[in-house]
Scaffold this motif. Structure first.
Motif, mmCIF file in Angstrom:
data_model
loop_
_atom_site.group_PDB
_atom_site.id
_atom_site.type_symbol
_atom_site.label_atom_id
_atom_site.label_comp_id
_atom_site.label_asym_id
_atom_site.label_seq_id
_atom_site.Cartn_x
_atom_site.Cartn_y
_atom_site.Cartn_z
ATOM 1 N N GLY A 142 -158.785 -29.820 64.114
ATOM 2 C CA GLY A 142 -159.327 -30.983 63.777
ATOM 3 C C GLY A 142 -160.226 -30.788 62.313
ATOM 4 O O GLY A 142 -160.037 -31.632 61.368
ATOM 5 N N VAL A 143 -160.933 -29.886 62.485
ATOM 6 C CA VAL A 143 -161.871 -29.673 61.193
ATOM 7 C C VAL A 143 -160.938 -29.080 59.891
ATOM 8 O O VAL A 143 -160.865 -29.727 58.778
ATOM 9 C CB VAL A 143 -162.918 -28.469 61.332
ATOM 10 N N MET A 144 -159.779 -28.404 60.364
ATOM 11 C CA MET A 144 -158.986 -27.933 59.274
ATOM 12 C C MET A 144 -158.290 -29.172 58.601
ATOM 13 O O MET A 144 -157.937 -29.173 57.551
ATOM 14 C CB MET A 144 -158.115 -26.841 59.702
ATOM 15 N N VAL A 145 -157.569 -29.971 59.600
ATOM 16 C CA VAL A 145 -156.701 -31.112 59.160
ATOM 17 C C VAL A 145 -157.445 -32.182 58.308
ATOM 18 O O VAL A 145 -157.088 -32.488 57.267
ATOM 19 C CB VAL A 145 -156.147 -31.969 60.358
ATOM 20 N N GLY A 146 -158.918 -32.264 58.586
ATOM 21 C CA GLY A 146 -159.901 -32.959 57.881
ATOM 22 C C GLY A 146 -160.116 -32.473 56.611
ATOM 23 O O GLY A 146 -160.156 -33.095 55.359
ATOM 24 N N THR A 147 -160.328 -31.219 56.570
ATOM 25 C CA THR A 147 -160.648 -30.529 55.402
ATOM 26 C C THR A 147 -159.563 -30.358 54.156
ATOM 27 O O THR A 147 -159.736 -30.649 53.030
ATOM 28 C CB THR A 147 -161.094 -28.916 55.279
ATOM 29 N N ILE A 148 -158.079 -30.198 55.026
ATOM 30 C CA ILE A 148 -156.913 -29.852 53.974
ATOM 31 C C ILE A 148 -156.846 -31.658 53.663
ATOM 32 O O ILE A 148 -156.441 -31.944 52.465
ATOM 33 C CB ILE A 148 -155.729 -29.272 54.688
ATOM 34 N N SER A 149 -157.053 -32.475 54.326
ATOM 35 C CA SER A 149 -156.801 -33.984 53.783
ATOM 36 C C SER A 149 -157.691 -34.376 52.872
ATOM 37 O O SER A 149 -157.571 -34.965 51.745
ATOM 38 C CB SER A 149 -157.071 -34.937 54.975
ATOM 39 N N LYS A 150 -159.100 -33.800 52.669
ATOM 40 C CA LYS A 150 -160.366 -33.922 51.933
ATOM 41 C C LYS A 150 -159.668 -33.567 50.633
ATOM 42 O O LYS A 150 -159.682 -33.861 49.355
ATOM 43 C CB LYS A 150 -161.548 -33.470 52.228
ATOM 44 N N ILE A 151 -159.283 -32.225 50.515
ATOM 45 C CA ILE A 151 -158.871 -31.358 49.164
ATOM 46 C C ILE A 151 -157.584 -32.198 48.629
ATOM 47 O O ILE A 151 -157.694 -32.101 47.592
ATOM 48 C CB ILE A 151 -158.510 -30.048 49.491
ATOM 49 N N VAL A 152 -156.863 -32.518 49.399
ATOM 50 C CA VAL A 152 -155.483 -33.090 48.754
ATOM 51 C C VAL A 152 -155.755 -34.683 48.447
ATOM 52 O O VAL A 152 -155.510 -34.774 47.092
ATOM 53 C CB VAL A 152 -154.422 -33.254 50.032
ATOM 54 N N ILE A 153 -156.636 -35.174 48.903
ATOM 55 C CA ILE A 153 -157.137 -36.674 48.380
ATOM 56 C C ILE A 153 -157.765 -36.156 47.207
ATOM 57 O O ILE A 153 -157.761 -37.175 46.184
ATOM 58 C CB ILE A 153 -157.738 -37.395 49.426
ATOM 59 N N ALA A 154 -158.919 -35.453 47.101
ATOM 60 C CA ALA A 154 -159.740 -35.133 45.841
ATOM 61 C C ALA A 154 -158.729 -34.840 44.849
ATOM 62 O O ALA A 154 -159.014 -35.251 43.782
ATOM 63 C CB ALA A 154 -160.606 -34.157 46.393
ATOM 64 N N PHE A 155 -157.754 -33.961 44.892
ATOM 65 C CA PHE A 155 -156.748 -33.581 43.920
ATOM 66 C C PHE A 155 -156.038 -34.662 43.406
ATOM 67 O O PHE A 155 -155.598 -35.121 42.108
ATOM 68 C CB PHE A 155 -155.935 -32.421 44.252
ATOM 69 N N VAL A 156 -155.530 -35.458 44.472
ATOM 70 C CA VAL A 156 -154.730 -36.669 44.155
ATOM 71 C C VAL A 156 -155.451 -37.798 42.995
ATOM 72 O O VAL A 156 -155.115 -38.213 42.154
ATOM 73 C CB VAL A 156 -154.338 -37.505 45.185
ATOM 74 N N MET A 157 -156.543 -37.694 43.705
ATOM 75 C CA MET A 157 -157.630 -38.503 42.737
ATOM 76 C C MET A 157 -157.753 -38.160 41.182
ATOM 77 O O MET A 157 -157.946 -38.797 40.372
ATOM 78 C CB MET A 157 -159.125 -38.585 43.248
ATOM 79 N N LEU A 158 -158.055 -36.853 41.222
ATOM 80 C CA LEU A 158 -158.041 -36.221 39.735
ATOM 81 C C LEU A 158 -156.897 -36.186 39.001
ATOM 82 O O LEU A 158 -157.020 -36.659 37.833
ATOM 83 C CB LEU A 158 -158.783 -34.636 39.824
ATOM 84 N N VAL A 159 -155.881 -36.338 39.506
ATOM 85 C CA VAL A 159 -154.447 -36.461 38.602
ATOM 86 C C VAL A 159 -154.207 -37.770 38.611
ATOM 87 O O VAL A 159 -153.820 -38.177 37.230
ATOM 88 C CB VAL A 159 -153.310 -35.833 39.750
ATOM 89 N N TRP A 160 -154.657 -38.831 39.430
ATOM 90 C CA TRP A 160 -154.427 -40.160 39.158
ATOM 91 C C TRP A 160 -155.484 -40.676 37.840
ATOM 92 O O TRP A 160 -154.979 -41.166 37.194
ATOM 93 C CB TRP A 160 -154.714 -41.109 40.496
ATOM 94 N N PHE A 161 -156.506 -39.983 37.904
ATOM 95 C CA PHE A 161 -157.588 -40.238 37.006
ATOM 96 C C PHE A 161 -157.130 -39.858 35.587
ATOM 97 O O PHE A 161 -157.064 -40.293 34.532
ATOM 98 C CB PHE A 161 -159.121 -39.829 37.391
ATOM 99 N N GLY A 162 -156.537 -38.447 35.562
ATOM 100 C CA GLY A 162 -156.010 -37.664 34.416
ATOM 101 C C GLY A 162 -155.038 -38.690 33.829
ATOM 102 O O GLY A 162 -154.835 -38.770 32.587
ATOM 103 N N VAL A 163 -153.946 -38.815 34.599
ATOM 104 C CA VAL A 163 -152.831 -39.690 34.030
ATOM 105 C C VAL A 163 -153.189 -41.046 33.555
ATOM 106 O O VAL A 163 -152.812 -41.364 32.237
ATOM 107 C CB VAL A 163 -151.784 -39.994 35.404
ATOM 108 N N ALA A 164 -154.253 -41.689 34.142
ATOM 109 C CA ALA A 164 -154.770 -43.037 33.779
ATOM 110 C C ALA A 164 -155.463 -42.836 32.468
ATOM 111 O O ALA A 164 -155.512 -43.833 31.516
ATOM 112 C CB ALA A 164 -155.599 -43.531 34.931
#
Length: 167
Positions: A142-164
């Motif tokens: 559970g902790v690992m799935v949560g951590t991986i999801s946070k990492i993925v979402i953070a990088f998606v946000m950075l890429v989305w922001f960068g593209v915008a």
């Protein structure tokens, strides 16, 4: 306060925004920091410093939705992973403490800290060793799935922001 001009604060504000993003990225792994929301604050600060010229309301609104989603997913992944394997509250707390302590031991500590913490927490709750080991596996997953999801979402946000920003 004429000496305190916008130009004087502009670059320190940029540094603060970058520091927020870096601290937020660290917070995706560190359980004591709300990582993705801190990343969001850094991105909002950058957009504000630019007068919202490059990144507008809708992009920031969707990034906010992603940040909220990361908090929900992190909570649900930890709770569901622990619940499916029979972990109690002490095992979940132990997994979080194990991750926090494990950080000081590098990658092996990050991988095994939640397991050891959950097992110890479950044993403190008067469970037998077999159930505690199962709870340790569930809480760790559970902790690992949560951590991986946070990492993925953070990088998606950075890429989305960068593209915008660049479009």
């Amino acid at each position: 306060m004429e000496w305190l001009s916008w130009e004087l604060l502009y670059w320190p504000a940029w540094v603060l925004a970058i520091v927020l993003i870096l601290v937020g990225l660290a917070g995706t792994i560190l359980p004591v920091l709300p990582g993705v929301p801190i990343v969001l604050l850094g991105l909002i600060l950058i957009a504000w410093l630019d007068g919202f010229a490059q990144v507008g309301f809708w992009t920031l609104a969707w990034l906010t939705v992603l940040a909220m989603l990361s908090v929900i997913i992190d909570f649900l992944a930890t709770a569901e992973g622990a619940r499916r394997f029979g972990a109690g509250r002490l095992a979940i707390l132990g997994a979080a403490v194990g991750l926090l302590v494990g950080i000081f031991f590098g990658l092996p500590g990050i991988l095994f800290g939640p397991f050891v913490g959950a097992v110890v927490g479950h044993l403190i709750g008067k469970a037998n060793l077999d159930d505690s080991m199962r709870a340790g596996v569930g809480a760790t997953i559970g902790v690992m799935v949560g951590t991986i999801s946070k990492i993925v979402i953070a990088f998606v946000m950075l890429v989305w922001f960068g593209v915008a920003w660049w479009l």
